[in-house]
Design a protein around this motif. Sequence first.
Motif, PDB file in Angstrom:
ATOM      1  N   GLY A 135       1.562 -12.086  -5.469  1.00  0.00           N
ATOM      2  CA  GLY A 135       2.786 -11.420  -5.081  1.00  0.00           C
ATOM      3  C   GLY A 135       2.937 -10.098  -5.824  1.00  0.00           C
ATOM      4  O   GLY A 135       2.921 -10.068  -7.059  1.00  0.00           O
ATOM      5  N   PHE A 136       3.078  -9.007  -5.070  1.00  0.00           N
ATOM      6  CA  PHE A 136       3.273  -7.692  -5.684  1.00  0.00           C
ATOM      7  C   PHE A 136       4.762  -7.384  -5.740  1.00  0.00           C
ATOM      8  O   PHE A 136       5.450  -7.368  -4.710  1.00  0.00           O
ATOM      9  N   ALA A 137       5.262  -7.146  -6.937  1.00  0.00           N
ATOM     10  CA  ALA A 137       6.695  -6.924  -7.133  1.00  0.00           C
ATOM     11  C   ALA A 137       6.959  -5.574  -7.779  1.00  0.00           C
ATOM     12  O   ALA A 137       7.868  -5.427  -8.599  1.00  0.00           O
ATOM     13  N   GLY A 138       6.169  -4.570  -7.382  1.00  0.00           N
ATOM     14  CA  GLY A 138       6.299  -3.260  -7.994  1.00  0.00           C
ATOM     15  C   GLY A 138       6.799  -2.165  -7.077  1.00  0.00           C
ATOM     16  O   GLY A 138       6.854  -0.996  -7.479  1.00  0.00           O
ATOM     17  N   GLY A 139       7.179  -2.510  -5.837  1.00  0.00           N
ATOM     18  CA  GLY A 139       7.692  -1.505  -4.916  1.00  0.00           C
ATOM     19  C   GLY A 139       9.137  -1.129  -5.223  1.00  0.00           C
ATOM     20  O   GLY A 139       9.839  -1.841  -5.961  1.00  0.00           O
ATOM     21  N   ALA A 140       9.582  -0.029  -4.624  1.00  0.00           N
ATOM     22  CA  ALA A 140      10.943   0.444  -4.882  1.00  0.00           C
ATOM     23  C   ALA A 140      12.002  -0.546  -4.424  1.00  0.00           C
ATOM     24  O   ALA A 140      13.139  -0.520  -4.905  1.00  0.00           O
ATOM     25  N   LEU A 162       0.821  -1.204   0.000  1.00  0.00           N
ATOM     26  CA  LEU A 162       0.000   0.000   0.000  1.00  0.00           C
ATOM     27  C   LEU A 162       0.860   1.261   0.000  1.00  0.00           C
ATOM     28  O   LEU A 162       0.547   2.239  -0.693  1.00  0.00           O
ATOM     29  N   VAL A 163       1.920   1.253   0.798  1.00  0.00           N
ATOM     30  CA  VAL A 163       2.830   2.399   0.881  1.00  0.00           C
ATOM     31  C   VAL A 163       4.238   1.943   0.513  1.00  0.00           C
ATOM     32  O   VAL A 163       4.661   0.837   0.853  1.00  0.00           O
ATOM     33  N   ASP A 164       4.974   2.802  -0.172  1.00  0.00           N
ATOM     34  CA  ASP A 164       6.300   2.433  -0.685  1.00  0.00           C
ATOM     35  C   ASP A 164       7.361   2.762   0.370  1.00  0.00           C
ATOM     36  O   ASP A 164       8.197   3.649   0.188  1.00  0.00           O
ATOM     37  N   SER A 165       7.325   2.004   1.449  1.00  0.00           N
ATOM     38  CA  SER A 165       8.099   2.341   2.647  1.00  0.00           C
ATOM     39  C   SER A 165       9.313   1.460   2.896  1.00  0.00           C
ATOM     40  O   SER A 165      10.139   1.778   3.757  1.00  0.00           O
ATOM     41  N   GLU A 166       9.452   0.338   2.199  1.00  0.00           N
ATOM     42  CA  GLU A 166      10.460  -0.645   2.579  1.00  0.00           C
ATOM     43  C   GLU A 166      11.890  -0.093   2.481  1.00  0.00           C
ATOM     44  O   GLU A 166      12.717  -0.352   3.355  1.00  0.00           O
TER      45      GLU A 166
END
Length: 220
Positions: free
Chosen positions: A182-187, A14-18
């Motif tokens: 599996g969502f693989a679109g985060g930074a 949901l948020v690009d926090s990693e």
Amino acid sequence: MPVDLVLFDCDGVLVDSEVLSARVLADEATALGYSLSPEDCLDRFTGISMAAVRTMIEADLGQPLPPDFEARIRAADQRAFACQLRPIEGVEAAIRALDCRRCVASSGSPEKMRFTLGLTGLLPLFEPHLFSASMVARGKPAPDLFAYAARQMRVPPAACLVVEDSVAGVTAAVAAGMDVLGFAGGAHCRDGYASMLRRAGARMTFERMALLPALVAQGR
């Protein structure tokens, strides 16, 4: 089978926090004499609770961390998030397009979820249905959190779909008897990330949130 409930992980979905969190953790751990890079943190700690992170670091160090370690991480995270946190691109529109119920099931604390989702404008789309690893005996990769969230939402596991970005989260969803994308679109997602999620048990992976409503509509 139709999907009655979509359970979203928070960080990295949901948020690009990693990446932001990994930098904070690396800095704080290194300052205490435990040398970590942000890449190390992403590899080892993505998807698990801060309590589990603390246990792993203490095991490596052979001694306890300072009592205020987690409070220092929370404060540093909030400073970084306030300046740089963004929602995952397209996630708000994707959520609004869903025809089924939804909730958040995250390794983060309830306070962290409310802070990050509030900053990014996503909180009204989920509240009060926010479930944290702090509410169960075992966090991801154990199935406890997803099973607990489904019970609270009164939806059987077979009618649930989990959206996850971590191996720990995918493993937990599979163990709970739930379908998982599996969502693989985060930074933080590097080359080979989607393949890693599929090996962990994700039925399918995707990199753009705009695809999610159609994937949910397909059922399992």
